[in-house]
Design a protein around this motif. Structure first.
Motif, PDB file in Angstrom:
ATOM      1  N   SER A   1       0.814  -1.224   0.000  1.00  0.00           N
ATOM      2  CA  SER A   1       0.000   0.000   0.000  1.00  0.00           C
ATOM      3  C   SER A   1       0.841   1.264   0.000  1.00  0.00           C
ATOM      4  CB  SER A   1      -0.943   0.000   1.217  1.00  0.00           C
ATOM      5  OG  SER A   1      -1.886  -1.053   1.116  1.00  0.00           O
ATOM      6  N   ILE A   2       2.103   1.168   0.409  1.00  0.00           N
ATOM      7  CA  ILE A   2       2.995   2.333   0.358  1.00  0.00           C
ATOM      8  C   ILE A   2       3.123   2.826  -1.075  1.00  0.00           C
ATOM      9  CG2 ILE A   2       5.438   2.995   0.593  1.00  0.00           C
ATOM     10  CD1 ILE A   2       5.498   1.308   3.162  1.00  0.00           C
ATOM     11  N   ARG A   3       2.943   1.916  -2.043  1.00  0.00           N
ATOM     12  CA  ARG A   3       3.095   2.303  -3.446  1.00  0.00           C
ATOM     13  C   ARG A   3       1.954   3.187  -3.950  1.00  0.00           C
ATOM     14  NH1 ARG A   3       4.276  -3.101  -6.640  1.00  0.00           N
ATOM     15  NH2 ARG A   3       2.717  -3.970  -5.245  1.00  0.00           N
ATOM     16  N   ARG A   4       0.926   3.371  -3.138  1.00  0.00           N
ATOM     17  CA  ARG A   4      -0.122   4.318  -3.522  1.00  0.00           C
ATOM     18  C   ARG A   4       0.445   5.738  -3.604  1.00  0.00           C
ATOM     19  NH1 ARG A   4      -5.760   2.969  -0.272  1.00  0.00           N
ATOM     20  NH2 ARG A   4      -5.853   0.742  -0.746  1.00  0.00           N
ATOM     21  N   THR A   5       1.336   6.046  -2.679  1.00  0.00           N
ATOM     22  CA  THR A   5       1.845   7.415  -2.603  1.00  0.00           C
ATOM     23  C   THR A   5       3.338   7.522  -2.900  1.00  0.00           C
ATOM     24  OG1 THR A   5       2.137   7.110  -0.210  1.00  0.00           O
ATOM     25  CG2 THR A   5       0.103   8.158  -0.953  1.00  0.00           C
TER      26      THR A   5
ATOM     27  N   SER B   1       9.802  -0.839  -5.307  1.00  0.00           N
ATOM     28  CA  SER B   1       9.606  -1.162  -6.722  1.00  0.00           C
ATOM     29  C   SER B   1       8.824  -2.464  -6.856  1.00  0.00           C
ATOM     30  CB  SER B   1      10.953  -1.300  -7.432  1.00  0.00           C
ATOM     31  OG  SER B   1      11.617  -2.488  -7.017  1.00  0.00           O
ATOM     32  N   ALA B   2       8.185  -2.646  -8.004  1.00  0.00           N
ATOM     33  CA  ALA B   2       7.436  -3.875  -8.257  1.00  0.00           C
ATOM     34  C   ALA B   2       8.339  -5.096  -8.143  1.00  0.00           C
ATOM     35  CB  ALA B   2       6.790  -3.806  -9.642  1.00  0.00           C
ATOM     36  N   LEU B   3       9.548  -4.985  -8.679  1.00  0.00           N
ATOM     37  CA  LEU B   3      10.479  -6.112  -8.641  1.00  0.00           C
ATOM     38  C   LEU B   3      10.826  -6.481  -7.205  1.00  0.00           C
ATOM     39  CD1 LEU B   3      12.220  -8.133 -10.173  1.00  0.00           C
ATOM     40  CD2 LEU B   3      14.027  -6.398 -10.275  1.00  0.00           C
ATOM     41  N   ASN B   4      11.118  -5.482  -6.380  1.00  0.00           N
ATOM     42  CA  ASN B   4      11.469  -5.763  -4.989  1.00  0.00           C
ATOM     43  C   ASN B   4      10.292  -6.339  -4.216  1.00  0.00           C
ATOM     44  OD1 ASN B   4      14.117  -4.962  -5.272  1.00  0.00           O
ATOM     45  ND2 ASN B   4      13.760  -2.869  -4.559  1.00  0.00           N
ATOM     46  N   PHE B   5       9.098  -5.812  -4.486  1.00  0.00           N
ATOM     47  CA  PHE B   5       7.934  -6.324  -3.769  1.00  0.00           C
ATOM     48  C   PHE B   5       7.639  -7.767  -4.166  1.00  0.00           C
ATOM     49  CE2 PHE B   5       3.410  -7.234  -3.310  1.00  0.00           C
ATOM     50  CZ  PHE B   5       3.271  -7.035  -1.950  1.00  0.00           C
ATOM     51  N   VAL B   6       7.693  -8.058  -5.459  1.00  0.00           N
ATOM     52  CA  VAL B   6       7.425  -9.426  -5.916  1.00  0.00           C
ATOM     53  C   VAL B   6       8.469 -10.394  -5.363  1.00  0.00           C
ATOM     54  CG1 VAL B   6       7.340 -10.924  -7.956  1.00  0.00           C
ATOM     55  CG2 VAL B   6       6.139  -8.739  -7.969  1.00  0.00           C
ATOM     56  N   LYS B   7       9.724  -9.955  -5.295  1.00  0.00           N
ATOM     57  CA  LYS B   7      10.763 -10.817  -4.722  1.00  0.00           C
ATOM     58  C   LYS B   7      10.518 -11.063  -3.234  1.00  0.00           C
ATOM     59  CE  LYS B   7      14.592 -10.002  -7.935  1.00  0.00           C
ATOM     60  NZ  LYS B   7      15.970  -9.462  -8.094  1.00  0.00           N
TER      61      LYS B   7
ATOM     62  N   GLY C   1       8.202   3.298 -17.147  1.00  0.00           N
ATOM     63  CA  GLY C   1       6.927   3.101 -16.457  1.00  0.00           C
ATOM     64  C   GLY C   1       7.154   2.599 -15.044  1.00  0.00           C
ATOM     65  N   GLU C   2       6.076   2.522 -14.258  1.00  0.00           N
ATOM     66  CA  GLU C   2       6.197   2.049 -12.888  1.00  0.00           C
ATOM     67  C   GLU C   2       4.985   1.175 -12.555  1.00  0.00           C
ATOM     68  OE1 GLU C   2       8.390   3.659  -9.070  1.00  0.00           O
ATOM     69  OE2 GLU C   2       7.107   5.127 -10.039  1.00  0.00           O
ATOM     70  N   ILE C   3       5.239  -0.123 -12.356  1.00  0.00           N
ATOM     71  CA  ILE C   3       4.170  -1.022 -11.913  1.00  0.00           C
ATOM     72  C   ILE C   3       3.952  -0.753 -10.432  1.00  0.00           C
ATOM     73  CG2 ILE C   3       3.506  -3.427 -11.536  1.00  0.00           C
ATOM     74  CD1 ILE C   3       5.204  -4.142 -14.004  1.00  0.00           C
ATOM     75  N   VAL C   4       2.762  -0.273 -10.087  1.00  0.00           N
ATOM     76  CA  VAL C   4       2.501   0.125  -8.710  1.00  0.00           C
ATOM     77  C   VAL C   4       1.640  -0.889  -7.955  1.00  0.00           C
ATOM     78  CG1 VAL C   4       2.780   2.583  -9.182  1.00  0.00           C
ATOM     79  CG2 VAL C   4       0.518   1.535  -9.438  1.00  0.00           C
ATOM     80  N   ILE C   5       1.084  -1.875  -8.676  1.00  0.00           N
ATOM     81  CA  ILE C   5       0.260  -2.887  -8.017  1.00  0.00           C
ATOM     82  C   ILE C   5       0.076  -4.062  -8.980  1.00  0.00           C
ATOM     83  CG2 ILE C   5      -1.963  -1.922  -8.767  1.00  0.00           C
ATOM     84  CD1 ILE C   5      -1.161  -3.537  -5.320  1.00  0.00           C
ATOM     85  N   GLU C   6      -0.116  -5.252  -8.417  1.00  0.00           N
ATOM     86  CA  GLU C   6      -0.296  -6.467  -9.209  1.00  0.00           C
ATOM     87  C   GLU C   6      -1.579  -7.175  -8.777  1.00  0.00           C
ATOM     88  OE1 GLU C   6       3.662  -5.184  -8.281  1.00  0.00           O
ATOM     89  OE2 GLU C   6       2.315  -6.298  -6.918  1.00  0.00           O
TER      90      GLU C   6
END
Length: 382
Positions: free
Chosen positions: A180-184, A190-196, A257-262
């Protein structure tokens, strides 16, 4: 610092698990999709491992000696990882195989045919909104409990289930807070770090993972970073992101671009809801894993619920474009992509549909299409 701790833990994890096996602790693997309650495996005294490796052509191609190309690359990778002796895949004593999509179902049957592994097929109703389906799934979870007790020699008490639910609820809550931090401030995570991080939660010791996630969240929540308005904010939708299937995530970032949610069914832990930890615990688990969640595409009457959830994510995360990332031969998501793109188009939300077979030869084409899509979004938002 936490990334280093986690990296060391994951590096040493296979050796730790092999030592646990020597002491009689069972290692129980299961296929992703978020239909197998880890809580029951953990409460049995066994170690749960969600098998989510994917993204490499080598393992997917290795499986072609036993299955045809019409099986999706992620499902084939599950066979290939075992054939090529991936430590995690080689050490499991038992597999819990949810009866979800046809492809993973066939993987379980291939493993069963080779006959060197205990397999429990967990029946999953292919509809999720009626009482009799909840009753059926609750019954199947009780059957899983009985099998686990027999296999491990440990009694699964309500007290142990309650403790396991608490632990995994903490993990889901922390993943939700970090995401949820990626909302703001999407650049902070980053998407990569979150997915990892998400993938690590399937292999790491769960108590250690909760500790790491809490430290990561405490470190991030006090930071503030202005949103880069030049970077299009992307929602990634699809059937699967395997451990190692990071090409699209990397290409989107490289393209500006920036993937902000999956919103992905398999390969990423579902973290939006908690499991209710009171009353009939088996019904709570059944409801949490079947009803109170976004259903996967193999479920009947699921497309509208998934579209509504995606639209909510578009609003909540201020998304300006959607990438629909599917795997070759994934029939359910392939057929649904047209409906999804049409409904997003009606709301002036650009959609890019990408398909992967894990081949590195297709990376150049993916790169070109993603770069063009990012430019289109910049034109629309501009």
């Amino acid at each position: 610092m936490q990334e280093e701790r986690l990296a060391v833990h994951l590096r040493d994890r296979p050796a730790q698990l092999l030592e646990a096996k020597k002491k009689g602790i069972k290692i129980i693997g299961y296929f992703p999709g978020n239909y197998v309650p880890e809580e029951l495996i953990y409460a049995s005294g066994a170690v749960p491992l969600c098998l989510v490796h994917g993204g490499g052509s080598q393992t997917a191609d290795a499986a072609l000696s036993v299955v045809p190309h019409v099986i999706c690359p992620f499902a084939r990778a599950q066979i290939g990882e075992r054939l090529l002796k991936n430590p995690y895949y080689s050490m499991i004593d038992m597999l819990v195989a949810p009866i979800t999509c046809q492809h993973l179902k066939k993987v379980a049957e291939v493993w069963e045919y080779h006959g060197d592994l205990e397999i429990f097929k967990l029946g999953i109703p292919h509809q999720h909104n009626n009482d009799f389906e909840l009753e059926y799934f609750t019954d199947r979870l009780r059957a899983l409990k009985d099998r686990l007790q027999t296999f491990t020699g440990n009694e699964i008490t309500n007290e142990r289930i309650t403790g396991a639910i608490d632990l995994y609820n903490k993990m889901r809550e922390l993943l939700r807070k970090i995401s949820s931090i990626r909302r703001t401030s999407p650049s902070l995570v980053s998407a990569l770090n979150f997915v990892k991080l998400n993938h690590a939660s399937f292999y790491a010791d769960p108590a250690f993972m909760v500790e790491v996630l809490d430290s990561v969240y405490q470190e991030l929540k006090g930071k503030h970073q202005a949103i880069d308005t030049d970077k299009p904010r992307i929602l990634l939708v699809g059937p699967n992101i395997g451990y190692g299937d990071y090409t699209v995530l990397e290409l989107v970032k490289a393209a500006g671009g920036e993937i902000v949610i999956e919103e992905v069914c398999e390969g990423i832990r579902y973290y939006w809801n908690k499991i209710e930890n009171k009353g009939d615990l088996f019904q709570s688990l059944a409801r949490g894993y079947l009803v109170d969640r976004v259903p996967c595409a193999f479920m009947r009457n699921s497309a509208k619920k998934r579209l509504d959830f995606a639209l909510k994510l578009v609003k909540d995360f201020d998304v300006s474009g959607v990438i629909w990332y599917e795997l070759l031969c994934c029939e359910t998501y392939d057929s649904e992509s047209y409906f999804f793109a049409q409904k997003m188009g009606e709301r002036n939300i650009p959609v890019l549909i990408l398909e992967s077979d894990y081949s590195t030869a297709a990376t150049g084409q993916l790169k070109t299409r993603i770069e063009a899509f990012i430019e289109i979004i910049k034109g629309v938002t501009g």
